[in-house]
Design a protein around this motif. Sequence first.
Motif, PDB file in Angstrom:
ATOM      1  N   GLU A 137      41.439 -27.743 -15.770  1.00 15.85           N
ATOM      2  CA  GLU A 137      41.048 -26.383 -16.166  1.00 15.85           C
ATOM      3  C   GLU A 137      39.634 -26.373 -16.755  1.00 15.85           C
ATOM      4  OE1 GLU A 137      43.989 -24.778 -18.824  1.00 15.85           O
ATOM      5  OE2 GLU A 137      45.602 -25.135 -17.379  1.00 15.85           O
ATOM      6  N   PHE A 138      39.319 -27.385 -17.548  1.00 14.12           N
ATOM      7  CA  PHE A 138      37.984 -27.472 -18.132  1.00 14.12           C
ATOM      8  C   PHE A 138      36.937 -27.653 -17.039  1.00 14.12           C
ATOM      9  CE2 PHE A 138      34.516 -29.341 -20.618  1.00 14.12           C
ATOM     10  CZ  PHE A 138      34.479 -28.460 -21.688  1.00 14.12           C
ATOM     11  N   SER A 139      37.252 -28.477 -16.062  1.00 12.85           N
ATOM     12  CA  SER A 139      36.352 -28.688 -14.927  1.00 12.85           C
ATOM     13  C   SER A 139      36.140 -27.385 -14.150  1.00 12.85           C
ATOM     14  CB  SER A 139      36.919 -29.770 -14.010  1.00 12.85           C
ATOM     15  OG  SER A 139      36.128 -29.920 -12.867  1.00 12.85           O
ATOM     16  N   GLU A 140      37.202 -26.640 -13.943  1.00 11.95           N
ATOM     17  CA  GLU A 140      37.092 -25.345 -13.250  1.00 11.95           C
ATOM     18  C   GLU A 140      36.232 -24.375 -14.045  1.00 11.95           C
ATOM     19  OE1 GLU A 140      41.088 -24.035 -12.459  1.00 11.95           O
ATOM     20  OE2 GLU A 140      41.500 -25.783 -11.201  1.00 11.95           O
ATOM     21  N   LEU A 141      36.360 -24.419 -15.363  1.00  5.16           N
ATOM     22  CA  LEU A 141      35.537 -23.563 -16.222  1.00  5.16           C
ATOM     23  C   LEU A 141      34.058 -23.917 -16.058  1.00  5.16           C
ATOM     24  CD1 LEU A 141      35.445 -21.384 -18.428  1.00  5.16           C
ATOM     25  CD2 LEU A 141      35.829 -23.194 -20.109  1.00  5.16           C
TER      26      LEU A 141
END
Length: 103
Positions: free
Chosen positions: A88-92
């Motif tokens: 999720e952090f990578s997608e952000l």
Amino acid sequence: MGTLIGYVQSARPDLTNRQMALLLVVYLTDGPHTVRGLAAKLKVSKPVVTRALNTLGALGYLRRQKDESDLRNIFVERTAQGTAFLDEFSELIDRTEAKGARH
């Protein structure tokens, strides 16, 4: 900057830089990982790593496992929740970069 603002505004728990660094070392480098080894890698004391692990373990992002062959060692392992958090952090980060490219 946009990524960090998005992260702060999200419902995700706030991680310190130390906790995030520890999480990334475990997920981005080959294991097995020990408390002693992580302390050496990050150049901090074992109690500092232990405190960060307490928080990350409570969040379900990492798990500690005793080394059955040497009970003095504690292995630090990845979890599905930790993988999901970093995904999720990578997608952000990707979304923030895409917005920046359009401006």
